[in-house]
Design an enzyme around this catalytic site. Structure first.
Site, short mmCIF file in Angstrom:
data_model
loop_
_atom_site.label_atom_id
_atom_site.label_comp_id
_atom_site.label_asym_id
_atom_site.label_seq_id
_atom_site.Cartn_x
_atom_site.Cartn_y
_atom_site.Cartn_z
N CYS A 1 10.76 8.01 13.96
CA CYS A 1 10.28 7.29 15.12
C CYS A 1 11.11 7.09 16.44
O CYS A 1 10.78 6.92 17.54
CB CYS A 1 9.73 6.04 14.53
SG CYS A 1 11.02 5.05 13.74
N LYS B 1 0.83 -1.14 -0.13
CA LYS B 1 0.04 -0.08 0.03
C LYS B 1 0.96 1.10 -0.09
O LYS B 1 1.66 1.42 1.00
CB LYS B 1 -0.90 -0.11 1.28
CG LYS B 1 -1.42 1.37 1.72
CD LYS B 1 -2.38 1.97 0.82
CE LYS B 1 -3.07 2.92 1.53
NZ LYS B 1 -2.05 4.33 1.64
N GLU C 1 4.88 -1.28 13.18
CA GLU C 1 6.00 -0.44 13.86
C GLU C 1 5.44 1.10 14.03
O GLU C 1 5.18 1.56 13.07
CB GLU C 1 7.36 -0.47 13.13
CG GLU C 1 8.11 -1.84 13.03
CD GLU C 1 8.43 -2.28 14.50
OE1 GLU C 1 8.57 -1.26 15.48
OE2 GLU C 1 8.51 -3.29 14.71
P1 NAP Z 1 0.12 6.86 9.34
O1 NAP Z 1 -0.58 8.29 8.66
O2 NAP Z 1 -0.08 5.69 10.16
O3 NAP Z 1 0.17 5.90 7.71
C1 NAP Z 1 0.84 4.94 7.66
C2 NAP Z 1 0.14 4.15 6.42
O4 NAP Z 1 -1.05 3.62 6.98
C3 NAP Z 1 -0.13 4.95 5.13
O5 NAP Z 1 -0.30 4.17 4.22
C4 NAP Z 1 -1.79 5.16 5.50
O6 NAP Z 1 -2.45 5.42 4.55
C5 NAP Z 1 -2.33 3.94 5.97
N1 NAP Z 1 -3.13 4.33 7.25
C6 NAP Z 1 -3.19 5.14 8.44
N2 NAP Z 1 -4.21 4.87 9.09
C7 NAP Z 1 -5.04 4.09 8.54
C8 NAP Z 1 -6.45 3.35 8.84
N3 NAP Z 1 -6.97 3.76 9.96
N4 NAP Z 1 -6.90 2.52 7.82
C9 NAP Z 1 -6.11 2.02 6.75
N5 NAP Z 1 -5.11 2.71 6.54
C10 NAP Z 1 -4.72 3.41 7.27
O7 NAP Z 1 1.52 7.04 9.67
P2 NAP Z 1 2.80 8.15 8.79
O8 NAP Z 1 2.12 9.68 8.82
O9 NAP Z 1 3.12 7.61 7.40
O10 NAP Z 1 3.91 8.12 9.67
C11 NAP Z 1 4.31 8.92 10.87
C12 NAP Z 1 4.19 7.90 12.09
O11 NAP Z 1 5.11 6.87 11.87
C13 NAP Z 1 4.92 8.62 13.24
O12 NAP Z 1 4.11 8.27 14.29
C14 NAP Z 1 6.45 7.87 13.24
O13 NAP Z 1 6.77 7.84 14.52
C15 NAP Z 1 5.71 6.55 12.87
N6 NAP Z 1 7.02 5.68 12.19
C16 NAP Z 1 7.39 4.56 12.92
C17 NAP Z 1 8.50 3.73 12.54
C18 NAP Z 1 8.87 2.46 13.28
O14 NAP Z 1 9.76 2.06 12.65
N7 NAP Z 1 8.35 2.14 14.67
C19 NAP Z 1 9.12 4.27 11.30
C20 NAP Z 1 8.68 5.47 10.75
C21 NAP Z 1 7.65 5.98 11.13
P3 NAP Z 1 -2.65 7.10 3.77
O15 NAP Z 1 -1.14 7.11 3.33
O16 NAP Z 1 -3.50 6.97 2.59
O17 NAP Z 1 -2.93 7.90 4.66
#
Ligand code: NAP
Length: 490
Positions: free
Chosen positions: A285, A167, A248
């Site tokens: 993160c 995705k 993650e």
């Molecule tokens: P995000 O908004 O959660 O998006 C991640 C993916 O999931 C995107 O493809 C998004 O779709 C999809 N998505 C989000 N909510 C969804 C739902 N309710 N149902 C279905 N699909 C959903 O995260 P982000 O903005 O990309 O990243 C920022 C966050 O990631 C921060 O909190 C950061 O700390 C964390 N992060 C963690 C790590 C780790 O290794 N732990 C690494 C990097 C980042 P769309 O794109 O269409 O919105």
């Protein structure tokens, strides 16, 4: 048909022509094609898997200039960071190629028959692993290469013998499509089924939810926010046949700094910390979101050095206008929860200024709002009256990708207690340096207790990432032809 629009990170302007969102039928088709590819890929040799991973690494490198310039427009992360990230992504792909070629997915435990009655006596047993099946892979916004289309989840799943359906992240749609174009060309050149690596994109949550719900999917791998990961984990659990979901998520990465070290190296450590807080505009993160200090004159001086060093930083634009707004809202939320601002300046519309605030330990422990990840160039100083209180602060955090302990070199009772508390809540404990930067290596652990990940016993970075996609099977009195496959599924 739903359309999607790529946005320039620095200006918020539309970039390129609108793209078509994947329809429900196309999501189903990608999942079904992955299921068809699964049988052959699960039985493939390490050499075949390695060839694919190496081919993908070379394809990325061959298109470096175009990829980096597109990624820069869509994310604003800058060519230096993006070139480095592309290198890391190619490195990861080749590392999993090595792992595949060494046959590590086919490791097995041979437990020969023992004559006699049970429990001592037993039949011939071999414990080996099978790949789980097609993996629904969700890209992150802040790592457009390393945690995206050809990132670590894709590399490790393919090395394990699992197809993936990716995705794309809405924050770098054109880049994701361009990388997927390379994937298609490599699959075709190597005469591998197109369904082995699928690709979907969508506005809103429907597309991703449908993918996780599809009966053909056997696991989810997600890098993103705690909220998004929790929502998708709930979807994975609510299926008639629940599947593992490796999320993650967000993390606040406490750093505990002892006064004696701060007295010795305060200015140097403040500069290091300021660089880590504002690195990549704080969009990591592993960004140090909480700094726990024991009340002392050296801690006071450190706060003053850090405020000055942070004020000198100029963070670049955030990944998306939405993240920029979320950062300001998060700052307001933290101030409303009682954090006292130390550095709080108005930024430009697109680029925030670093934010630093402080609070005492009892307040931090009492208010969950102060323990939420604030994604952006910010950190919260927590003043503890004693090591005991610093330990209570760590316990209140509950789960984190990392904890950093500065100045615990001697094996005193206090230091041992701090190390125990850090290991209880974090996947990685650092004793020098800063938590930003995650080495891709054998001993790495990137994943900690909730809310930093959904499966704290697994890692999404490093060699052990492959283990997430393999399931043990014991073969009892297996026929010779099956044993002759040396752990490779048939
Ligand atoms: P995000 O908004 O959660 O998006 C991640 C993916 O999931 C995107 O493809 C998004 O779709 C999809 N998505 C989000 N909510 C969804 C739902 N309710 N149902 C279905 N699909 C959903 O995260 P982000 O903005 O990309 O990243 C920022 C966050 O990631 C921060 O909190 C950061 O700390 C964390 N992060 C963690 C790590 C780790 O290794 N732990 C690494 C990097 C980042 P769309 O794109 O269409 O919105």
């Amino acid at each position: 048909m739903k359309t999607l629009q790529s946005i320039q990170a620095r200006t918020g302007a539309a970039l390129g022509a609108p793209l078509l969102a994947t329809t429900s039928q196309q999501v189903d088709a990608a999942a079904t094609a992955a299921a068809h590819a699964f049988e052959g890929w699960a039985a493939s040799t390490g050499e075949i898997r390695g060839n694919l991973l190496r081919g993908l690494a070379s394809a990325l490198e061959a298109d470096r200039d175009g990829l980096v310039s597109l990624a820069d427009e869509e994310t604003g992360l800058g060519p230096v960071r993006l070139n480095g990230e592309l290198d890391r992504t190619a490195f990861q792909l080749r590392r999993f190629a090595d792992i595949a070629e060494k046959g590590l997915a086919f490791d097995r435990l041979d437990d020969p028959a023992v004559a006699g009655p049970p429990p001592g006596g037993h039949p011939a047993m071999v414990r080996q692993r099978v790949p789980l099946g097609p993996v629904a892979m969700f890209s992150a916004s802040n790592f457009p290469f390393a945690f995206s289309v050809l990132g670590g989840d894709t590399a490790s799943a393919l090395a394990a013998g699992c197809p993936v359906v990716i995705k794309a992240h809405s924050g770098h749609l054109l880049l994701s499509n361009r990388v997927f174009g390379l994937v298609r060309a490599v699959l075709s050149a190597q005469k591998l089924p197109a369904g082995l690596i699928g690709f979907i994109q969508g506005g809103g949550t429907d597309v991703g939810v449908r993918l996780v719900q599809h009966p053909a999917m056997a696991a989810g791998a997600f890098t993103g926010s705690t909220r998004g990961g929790a929502a998708l984990q709930a979807v994975a659990n609510a299926r008639p046949r629940p599947i593992p979901f490796y999320g993650e998520l967000g993390s606040i990465n406490p750093v505990v700094a002892m006064p004696a070290l701060l007295a010795e190296k305060g200015p140097e450590l403040a500069t290091l910390m300021a660089g880590s807080i504002s690195l990549g505009c704080g969009q990591f993160c592993t960004s140090p979101g909480v700094i726990v200090l024991i009340k002392d004159a050296a801690s006071d001086a450190f706060v003053s050095y850090l405020t000055t060093a942070l004020a000198a930083q100029s963070p670049h634009a955030m990944l998306t206008p939405g993240m920029r707004q979320a950062f300001e809202a998060g700052v307001a939320h933290m101030l409303a929860a009682g954090a006292k601002p130390l550095l709080h300046e108005a930024g430009k519309p697109e680029a925030p200024r670093p934010f630093l605030a402080e609070v005492d330990a009892p307040n931090f422990i009492a208010k969950a709002e102060l323990r939420e990840e604030l994604f952006g160039p910010s950190s919260l100083i927590v003043r503890a009256a004693s090591v005991r209180e610093a330990i209570e602060v760590l316990s209140a955090v509950g789960g984190s990708l990392t904890v950093t302990l500065w100045g615990v070199d001697a094996p005193t009772a206090d230091n041992q207690a701090l190390v125990r508390a850090a290991m209880a809540i974090a996947g990685r404990v650092l004793f020098t340096g800063v938590p930003t930067g995650v080495a891709v290596t054998a001993a790495q652990q990137h994943g900690g207790p909730w809310p930093s990940s959904t499966q704290p016993m697994t890692t999404s970075v490093g060699d052990a990432a492959m283990e997430r996609f393999l399931r043990p099977v014991a073969l009892q009195d297996a026929p010779a032809w099956l044993l002759a496959r040396n752990g490779r599924p048939c």
